[in-house]
Scaffold this motif. Sequence first.
Motif, PDB file in Angstrom:
ATOM      1  N   LYS A   1      19.195 -19.919 -37.510  1.00 62.14           N
ATOM      2  CA  LYS A   1      19.917 -19.692 -36.413  1.00 62.14           C
ATOM      3  C   LYS A   1      19.411 -18.515 -35.624  1.00 62.14           C
ATOM      4  N   PRO A   2      19.532 -18.836 -34.427  1.00 62.00           N
ATOM      5  CA  PRO A   2      18.899 -17.445 -33.543  1.00 62.00           C
ATOM      6  C   PRO A   2      19.674 -16.408 -33.737  1.00 62.00           C
ATOM      7  N   GLU A   3      19.166 -15.102 -33.720  1.00 55.50           N
ATOM      8  CA  GLU A   3      19.802 -13.940 -33.913  1.00 55.50           C
ATOM      9  C   GLU A   3      21.062 -13.814 -33.055  1.00 55.50           C
ATOM     10  N   ASP A   4      20.762 -13.955 -31.736  1.00 53.30           N
ATOM     11  CA  ASP A   4      22.042 -13.852 -30.734  1.00 53.30           C
ATOM     12  C   ASP A   4      22.726 -14.625 -30.748  1.00 53.30           C
ATOM     13  N   LEU A   5      22.812 -15.887 -31.500  1.00 51.07           N
ATOM     14  CA  LEU A   5      23.923 -16.813 -31.348  1.00 51.07           C
ATOM     15  C   LEU A   5      24.910 -16.471 -32.546  1.00 51.07           C
ATOM     16  N   SER A   6      26.208 -16.479 -32.239  1.00 49.79           N
ATOM     17  CA  SER A   6      27.287 -16.191 -33.145  1.00 49.79           C
ATOM     18  C   SER A   6      27.259 -17.340 -34.282  1.00 49.79           C
ATOM     19  N   PHE A   7      27.793 -17.119 -35.503  1.00 51.87           N
ATOM     20  CA  PHE A   7      27.852 -18.185 -36.267  1.00 51.87           C
ATOM     21  C   PHE A   7      28.654 -19.392 -35.762  1.00 51.87           C
ATOM     22  N   GLU A   8      29.817 -18.765 -35.100  1.00 52.10           N
ATOM     23  CA  GLU A   8      30.715 -19.920 -34.748  1.00 52.10           C
ATOM     24  C   GLU A   8      30.184 -20.820 -33.662  1.00 52.10           C
ATOM     25  N   ALA A   9      29.188 -20.152 -32.795  1.00 55.95           N
ATOM     26  CA  ALA A   9      28.657 -21.078 -31.633  1.00 55.95           C
ATOM     27  C   ALA A   9      27.564 -21.957 -32.399  1.00 55.95           C
ATOM     28  N   ALA A  10      27.034 -21.264 -33.626  1.00 55.16           N
ATOM     29  CA  ALA A  10      25.821 -22.101 -34.017  1.00 55.16           C
ATOM     30  C   ALA A  10      26.473 -23.224 -34.830  1.00 55.16           C
ATOM     31  N   ALA A  11      27.753 -23.244 -35.292  1.00 55.24           N
ATOM     32  CA  ALA A  11      28.413 -24.385 -36.116  1.00 55.24           C
ATOM     33  C   ALA A  11      28.801 -25.433 -34.976  1.00 55.24           C
ATOM     34  N   ALA A  12      28.831 -24.956 -33.674  1.00 55.27           N
ATOM     35  CA  ALA A  12      29.182 -25.996 -32.491  1.00 55.27           C
ATOM     36  C   ALA A  12      28.267 -26.715 -32.078  1.00 55.27           C
ATOM     37  N   ILE A  13      27.127 -26.712 -32.735  1.00 49.93           N
ATOM     38  CA  ILE A  13      25.777 -27.426 -32.238  1.00 49.93           C
ATOM     39  C   ILE A  13      25.451 -28.670 -32.589  1.00 49.93           C
ATOM     40  N   PRO A  14      25.143 -28.910 -34.067  1.00 52.21           N
ATOM     41  CA  PRO A  14      24.706 -30.020 -34.551  1.00 52.21           C
ATOM     42  C   PRO A  14      25.506 -31.336 -33.992  1.00 52.21           C
ATOM     43  N   VAL A  15      26.608 -31.658 -34.642  1.00 49.04           N
ATOM     44  CA  VAL A  15      27.150 -33.054 -34.185  1.00 49.04           C
ATOM     45  C   VAL A  15      27.339 -32.992 -32.722  1.00 49.04           C
TER      46      VAL A  15
END
Length: 338
Positions: free
Chosen positions: A108-122
């Motif tokens: 996970k890139p450091e500057d990306l929030s965990f919420e935004a990161a979970a919005a990526i894969p699917v």
Amino acid sequence: MRAIVTTAAGDVRVMKVEERPDPQPKRGQVVIRVKAAGLNFADILARQGLYPDGPPKPCVMGYEVSGTVEAVGEGVDTPMIGEPVIAMTRFGGQAELVAVAAAQTFPKPEDLSFEAAAAIPVNYLTAWALLVTMGGLKKEEAVLIHNAGGGVGLAALDIAKHIGAETFGTASTGKHDFLRARGLDHPIDYRQQDWLPALMSSTGNRGVELIIDPLGGANWKKSYRALRATGRMGVFGMSVASASGITGKIRALKAILAMPRFNPIGLMNRNKSVFGLNLGHMWGEGEKVAGWMREIMRGLSEGWIRPHVDRSFPFEQIADAHTHIESRKNIGKVVLVP
Ligand SMILES: NC(=O)c1ccc[n+]([C@@H]2O[C@H](COP(=O)([O-])OP(=O)(O)OC[C@H]3O[C@@H](n4cnc5c(N)ncnc54)[C@H](OP(=O)(O)O)[C@@H]3O)[C@@H](O)[C@H]2O)c1
């Protein structure tokens, strides 16, 4: 650990937060402490009993998470422990802990929030497969994105803009200003009017080269008609069936009966193609999917992949999270936080 359990098919009351045993990492796996888990339309269809790929109930849904690596199994480098990651999960993601193959995780890139990161894969993998891998969208072609305001829709818009295509999108009217600001060239209200004449009139009656259609049923017939010569239609969902109980079953049956039947000779003579995508059936093609994910992460670092979190709900408010999507209020992604 606490997990969101879908106890039976039904309305939002069938979901409960329950204690479950902590998962242990098997060989090649990591256990992730979940910071955010994606909620997808498939989770809603599964709860409604309309999703044939869903696990038997009671079950813990969830295809994607972000979090930190808590433990590693045999064969996985211990330095991974403590690292922030994004991961695809074959169910089980809507929990405090989840075990996944280390190969299904990405830093996970450091500057990306965990919420935004979970919005990526699917959302982004689906959009990538539809637009790039299977749809072959090119600069200056026109694309119609149905449900443009949903998670997959916004992801598709990012990718289509990057390619340089002209973008048309159907969405509820209240989402149009947001979609314009994100770069959608032509929003179409498909709930107050028939979208097909609106699209044809704004394309000089030519139609478009690519349509991605998760609505299903009779809508697929209309999308096929809206294809210009050399046009491609990607089918990937059946949103029109969404409803709990007997209403959902009736809608699903109606949608199946109203589907088009394609004939190879007709496809040939009309210079059109139709393809389908089910990301949930790509588990046997991990390397291919990982390649798409690397392109998406590159787009993120370059700034043209812009995951948008509409709202984040605590696990205990899972019923509200489902209702939010079912009542069409979301623009982009809904995530769940433990
Ligand atoms: N095959 C695959 O691999 C795959 C992967 C991901 C998603 N999908 C499918 O793609 C579709 C969109 O998924 P998503 O996760 O992007 O959805 P989402 O973010 O949850 O968006 C849902 C949006 O869809 C629209 N919608 C259309 N018909 C609806 C209905 N009957 N009830 C409620 N909302 C409806 C609503 O927006 P508007 O009213 O503004 O249009 C709603 O806000 C779903 O059908 C899903 O199953 C398929």
